[in-house]
Write an enzyme that holds these catalytic residues in place. Sequence first.
Site, PDB file in Angstrom:
ATOM      1  N   ALA A  98       0.846  -1.202   0.000  1.00  0.00           N
ATOM      2  CA  ALA A  98       0.000   0.000   0.000  1.00  0.00           C
ATOM      3  C   ALA A  98       0.877   1.245   0.000  1.00  0.00           C
ATOM      4  CB  ALA A  98      -0.907   0.003   1.221  1.00  0.00           C
ATOM      5  N   THR A 146      11.000   0.647  -4.079  1.00  0.00           N
ATOM      6  CA  THR A 146      11.297   1.057  -5.456  1.00  0.00           C
ATOM      7  C   THR A 146      12.782   1.374  -5.635  1.00  0.00           C
ATOM      8  OG1 THR A 146      10.941   2.890  -6.987  1.00  0.00           O
ATOM      9  CG2 THR A 146      10.559   3.383  -4.702  1.00  0.00           C
ATOM     10  N   ASP A 147      13.232   1.296  -6.874  1.00  0.00           N
ATOM     11  CA  ASP A 147      14.617   1.693  -7.179  1.00  0.00           C
ATOM     12  C   ASP A 147      14.800   3.211  -7.092  1.00  0.00           C
ATOM     13  OD1 ASP A 147      13.195   2.418  -9.472  1.00  0.00           O
ATOM     14  OD2 ASP A 147      14.573   1.467 -10.891  1.00  0.00           O
ATOM     15  N   GLU A 148      13.679   3.955  -7.033  1.00  0.00           N
ATOM     16  CA  GLU A 148      13.794   5.418  -7.061  1.00  0.00           C
ATOM     17  C   GLU A 148      14.459   5.973  -5.800  1.00  0.00           C
ATOM     18  OE1 GLU A 148      10.428   7.461  -8.786  1.00  0.00           O
ATOM     19  OE2 GLU A 148       9.773   5.640  -9.806  1.00  0.00           O
ATOM     20  N   TYR A 171       7.961  11.513  -3.663  1.00  0.00           N
ATOM     21  CA  TYR A 171       7.618  10.073  -3.657  1.00  0.00           C
ATOM     22  C   TYR A 171       8.805   9.240  -3.215  1.00  0.00           C
ATOM     23  CZ  TYR A 171       7.077   5.338  -5.573  1.00  0.00           C
ATOM     24  OH  TYR A 171       7.067   3.963  -5.721  1.00  0.00           O
ATOM     25  N   LYS A 175       9.419   6.868   0.161  1.00  0.00           N
ATOM     26  CA  LYS A 175       9.722   5.434   0.119  1.00  0.00           C
ATOM     27  C   LYS A 175      11.073   5.166   0.805  1.00  0.00           C
ATOM     28  CE  LYS A 175       7.719   2.481  -1.572  1.00  0.00           C
ATOM     29  NZ  LYS A 175       6.594   1.609  -1.123  1.00  0.00           N
TER      30      LYS A 175
END
Length: 366
Positions: A98, A146-148, A171, A175
């Site tokens: 989520a 995430t890879d971000e 974002y 994360k």
Amino acid sequence: MVIFVLLLKVLIPNFMKKILITGGAGFIGSHVVRRFLQQYPDYQIFNLDKLTYAGNLQNLSDIEQNPNYHFIMGDICDSSLLQTLFSKYALDGVIHLAAESHVDRSISHPMDFVQTNVLGTVNLLNAAKEAWGKTPSNKRFYHVSTDEVYGSLGEKGLFTETTAYDPKSPYSASKASSDHFVKAYYNTYSLPIVISNCSNNYGPNHFPEKLIPMAINNIKNNQPIPIYGKGENIRDWLYVIDHARAIDTIFHHGNNGETYNIGGFNEWKNIDLIHLLCCLMDETMERPSGSSAQLITFVNDRSGHDLRYAIDATKLAHELGWQPSLQFEEGLKKTVKWYFENEEWLTNVTSGEYQTYYQTLYKEKT
Ligand code: NAD
Ligand code: TYD
């Protein structure tokens, strides 16, 4: 075949049968829910989802009658709900997906990302910690990331599991923050966690605010395809069903406290990807070659737009034997086909009709 199934049963730990999947009505979550129900018929899957604009129960209409599937509409920020779920269902695994997931929305509404991605994750960690006690055994908290979080690459190099975090958007900052909390709960409280950091996903059920489904939808409707800047940014694309398979592998076989990168070894410049997609769309719609590409429109760049993401997924390949299964063109063809076969899904999510439906449905139920 029978021997293979028996071997699998021996290799897969026979615990973790009651699993809470958060965000299971979203893009990736719905594929994870489906995979776990199909692969593990003796598991009970509890899907906790707030049904934001990105959550859609239609994503799971094929499995909603499965007796091992249970949907709970709720917010990961609601600590008393989480406490109830852990005690009522004696949960022994969590797969946490989520999140608010769209970079452009994080630029306009950063607090929504802090709320769900950071505070919601910490809330979930607390609930697991309290329910599982000081020496949890046969439990697992899997955080999907995430890879971000690694920031932006130049023209060379790949993100590995030891690349320093350097998030650039609200974002990715949210994360990254949640990843740090998950690792802190492992170090401080011995919570049995695993984390994966995956590259950009694509495939069926992808909400049409993201690049690939947005372009498919716009081409179908003969609308411009907005490309940020010069379209030179690079992403590493992975078919969503391969991601769900990687999550299954890591959930069952990953080591506590470890991070695993997941990627497609499949880098594309946005503009090249869109040209390939335009060709597939011309073929599918039986339009003259070059028609869809005429819709490409260069627009102002995204603020702080990360130049390049690229994942080194060799740890996952070497330690746990996972590999992506699909070539990009094959995956993209399957994706285009899915959007043409599911026009009602696309119309519903773009019209917002499904939101009104849920609001009415759940108002009636409460
Ligand atoms: P999505 O936006 O499609 O789905 C998110 C789901 O979470 C939705 O069903 C939404 O209703 C639910 N949700 C949002 N806030 C909630 C809350 N407070 N409580 C309960 N449910 C809530 O996202 P996605 O693309 O499926 O991504 C899933 C996860 O995978 C995210 O954590 C994301 O960061 C990560 N991830 C995504 C990608 C990608 O390319 N999409 C790549 C790597 C990692
Ligand atoms: P997106 O699908 O939003 O994923 P992310 O930003 O998480 O990588 O965007 C993928 C790439 O496509 C990214 O470089 C931004 C670009 N993009 C556009 O050029 N136009 C668009 O309308 C969108 C949504 C994205």
